[in-house]
Write a protein that holds these residues in place. Structure first.
Motif, mmCIF file in Angstrom:
data_model
loop_
_atom_site.group_PDB
_atom_site.id
_atom_site.type_symbol
_atom_site.label_atom_id
_atom_site.label_comp_id
_atom_site.label_asym_id
_atom_site.label_seq_id
_atom_site.Cartn_x
_atom_site.Cartn_y
_atom_site.Cartn_z
ATOM 1 N N TYR A 184 0.847 -1.196 0.000
ATOM 2 C CA TYR A 184 0.000 0.000 0.000
ATOM 3 C C TYR A 184 0.884 1.247 0.000
ATOM 4 C CZ TYR A 184 -4.107 2.892 1.037
ATOM 5 O OH TYR A 184 -5.116 3.819 0.966
ATOM 6 N N PRO A 185 0.518 2.270 -0.770
ATOM 7 C CA PRO A 185 1.366 3.464 -0.825
ATOM 8 C C PRO A 185 1.464 4.196 0.514
ATOM 9 C CG PRO A 185 -0.217 3.429 -2.644
ATOM 10 C CD PRO A 185 -0.624 2.351 -1.700
ATOM 11 N N VAL A 186 2.592 4.849 0.734
ATOM 12 C CA VAL A 186 2.717 5.783 1.840
ATOM 13 C C VAL A 186 1.796 6.969 1.533
ATOM 14 C CG1 VAL A 186 4.261 7.351 3.068
ATOM 15 C CG2 VAL A 186 5.097 5.107 2.299
ATOM 16 N N LEU A 187 0.929 7.311 2.489
ATOM 17 C CA LEU A 187 -0.042 8.397 2.299
ATOM 18 C C LEU A 187 -0.017 9.290 3.529
ATOM 19 C CD1 LEU A 187 -2.395 9.823 0.852
ATOM 20 C CD2 LEU A 187 -3.938 8.074 1.806
ATOM 21 N N THR A 188 0.289 10.557 3.312
ATOM 22 C CA THR A 188 0.386 11.509 4.417
ATOM 23 C C THR A 188 -0.936 12.239 4.625
ATOM 24 O OG1 THR A 188 1.167 13.305 2.993
ATOM 25 C CG2 THR A 188 2.842 11.854 3.963
ATOM 26 N N GLY A 189 -1.021 12.988 5.717
ATOM 27 C CA GLY A 189 -2.211 13.779 6.012
ATOM 28 C C GLY A 189 -1.930 14.793 7.104
ATOM 29 N N GLN A 190 -2.988 15.450 7.537
ATOM 30 C CA GLN A 190 -2.901 16.492 8.572
ATOM 31 C C GLN A 190 -4.288 16.754 9.140
ATOM 32 O OE1 GLN A 190 -2.042 21.328 8.882
ATOM 33 N NE2 GLN A 190 -1.958 20.322 6.905
ATOM 34 N N ASP A 191 -4.373 16.921 10.423
ATOM 35 C CA ASP A 191 -5.567 17.346 11.175
ATOM 36 C C ASP A 191 -6.107 16.278 12.107
ATOM 37 O OD1 ASP A 191 -5.661 19.952 10.234
ATOM 38 O OD2 ASP A 191 -6.936 19.424 8.536
ATOM 39 N N ALA A 192 -5.729 15.008 11.926
ATOM 40 C CA ALA A 192 -6.235 13.936 12.793
ATOM 41 C C ALA A 192 -7.755 13.882 12.799
ATOM 42 C CB ALA A 192 -5.685 14.069 14.214
ATOM 43 N N ASP A 193 -8.377 14.054 11.618
ATOM 44 C CA ASP A 193 -9.821 13.897 11.514
ATOM 45 C C ASP A 193 -10.206 12.455 11.850
ATOM 46 O OD1 ASP A 193 -10.142 16.523 10.790
ATOM 47 O OD2 ASP A 193 -10.423 16.113 8.654
ATOM 48 N N LEU A 194 -11.384 12.288 12.413
ATOM 49 C CA LEU A 194 -11.797 10.983 12.910
ATOM 50 C C LEU A 194 -11.729 9.904 11.832
ATOM 51 C CD1 LEU A 194 -12.961 9.203 15.157
ATOM 52 C CD2 LEU A 194 -15.252 9.972 14.471
ATOM 53 N N ALA A 195 -12.307 10.171 10.663
ATOM 54 C CA ALA A 195 -12.323 9.163 9.598
ATOM 55 C C ALA A 195 -10.910 8.785 9.167
ATOM 56 C CB ALA A 195 -13.118 9.674 8.398
ATOM 57 N N ASN A 196 -9.997 9.757 9.214
ATOM 58 C CA ASN A 196 -8.624 9.484 8.799
ATOM 59 C C ASN A 196 -7.854 8.703 9.851
ATOM 60 O OD1 ASN A 196 -9.560 12.180 7.474
ATOM 61 N ND2 ASN A 196 -7.952 11.395 6.140
ATOM 62 N N VAL A 197 -8.105 8.984 11.107
ATOM 63 C CA VAL A 197 -7.476 8.193 12.159
ATOM 64 C C VAL A 197 -7.965 6.752 12.064
ATOM 65 C CG1 VAL A 197 -7.150 7.916 14.640
ATOM 66 C CG2 VAL A 197 -7.189 10.209 13.641
#
Length: 378
Positions: free
Chosen positions: A282-295
């Protein structure tokens, strides 16, 4: 569902550590009707207008609710408005706050270049303006700015990618697809610049390749890959187009630079639709904000990390700044050099972001009270 927005003991400790870790200086108040030489006004006689950009992103709902609760808990009168990502609507809302007699305006702008005329009205009424998380540009009538170190956010994302792919040692090449935030959001350029300063040398070297060709030649060209309005659906459609157009014949994407969780959510949907499944490939995928769905996606193996900006601490700091303004005290800032808005360097208070990975969700997000374990299925 509990989002832990009441100020738990853990949350208070976290906020105190974050604020206390920064060496703050002070900035004399230059305008505003709540304090000044004539002495402090009472909280009960003070109206604070809070202008947030949209309810469509989870974080702005949290930000607005938390700041309003803090101010009302200190007996300030508040008016909280969301503008549905419509610039004209936000301008009208700010005009209404001015007409209602606001003493302080806290504004998270949709487009930081469009508020000059309405802030001219605010200045004529001696209303103090705090830019909240997003800088307000092209006007002298913004008094303070409170935000996180947004260049550091991007740098953290870039450094995470370097570490995960072992770019210092691995031969590569690895297929990268970079995304940037909304072209009208001043913060987006800092996110991208922080990440691109880390990653571009590897692109130039050939260890990272961008099959879509969407690799800005410099930081200044970040808007060419920006996703308007930070839309998840727009990011999903863009990622689907890149996968369909440039990844035939079994070629796989290895890493996606996503500046925030809203984009990462759409990108993850596109990856799933193209047959990518959680696991070693699976690709490395970054993010920001710690939104519930993303966590939740992180825990399910569909996102690699998020940069957490504990917006409770931002709200805490802004509430403190409002109190200092109204009481005629010096306003704490810790950066008087970085944030040039085209008219002035805006005195700023910066807060530090934190990298969260699946392994640190519990220690960072649950133990601090940001989420309850039940929210995350832990």
């Amino acid at each position: 569902m509990s989002l832990g927005w009441k100020k738990t003991a853990a949350g208070l400790v976290t906020a105190g550590l974050l604020v206390g870790s920064l060496a703050a200086c002070s900035q004399e108040r230059e305008s505003g009707s709540g304090g000044g030489e004539g002495g402090a006004a009472s909280a009960e006689d003070t109206l604070v207008g809070i202008a947030m950009p949209t309810k469509s992103l989870e974080r702005w709902n949290r930000d607005g609710q938390h700041l309003e609760e803090l101010l009302q808990g200190s007996s300030y009168e508040t008016t909280l408005q969301y503008a549905d990502n419509k610039v004209d609507q936000q301008i009208t809302q700010i005009e209404n706050m001015i007409n209602q007699g606001a003493d302080v305006l806290v504004i998270a702008p949709i487009d930081g270049t469009t508020l000059g005329p309405v802030l001219e009205q605010a200045a004529s009424q001696d209303i103090t303006v705090i830019a909240y998380d997003r800088l307000i540009n092209d006007t002298p009538n913004v008094d303070y700015y409170a935000t996180f170190d947004n260049y550091e956010v991007g740098k953290m994302q870039g450094e995470f990618i370097v570490e995960q792919l072992d770019l210092e040692n691995a031969a590569g090449p690895f297929n990268l697809e970079p995304f940037a935030g909304s072209p009208d959001d001043n913060n987006a350029k800092f996110f991208f610049s922080g990440a691109w300063d880390v990653l571009k040398p590897y692109v130039d070297e050939g260890k990272l390749v961008v099959p879509s060709g969407k690799a800005p030649a410099s930081n200044d060209e970040w808007q060419s890959i920006g996703i308007q309005g930070w839309g998840s659906d727009t990011a999903q459609a863009e990622m689907e187009n890149r996968l369909n157009s440039f990844y035939g014949g079994g070629q796989k994407v290895d890493v996606v630079l996503s500046p925030n969780d809203s984009l990462a959510l759409g990108i993850a949907q596109a990856l799933e639709g193209a047959g990518y499944a959680p696991g070693a490939e699976y690709p490395v995928l970054t993010g920001q904000d710690a939104d519930l769905a993303n966590v939740q996606n992180m825990l399910a193996g569909k996102q690699s990390m998020t940069v957490w900006k504990d917006t409770r601490t931002l709200g805490d700091q802004v509430a403190k700044m409002v109190e200092q303004i109204i009481e005629g005290q010096e306003v704490q800032v810790n950066d008087e050099e970085t944030y040039e808005n085209g008219e002035k360097v805006v005195p700023t208070f910066l807060l530090p972001p934190v990298v969260v990975t699946p392994d640190t969700v519990e220690s960072s997000l649950v133990e601090s009270g940001f989420y309850a374990a039940d929210d995350l299925g832990l």
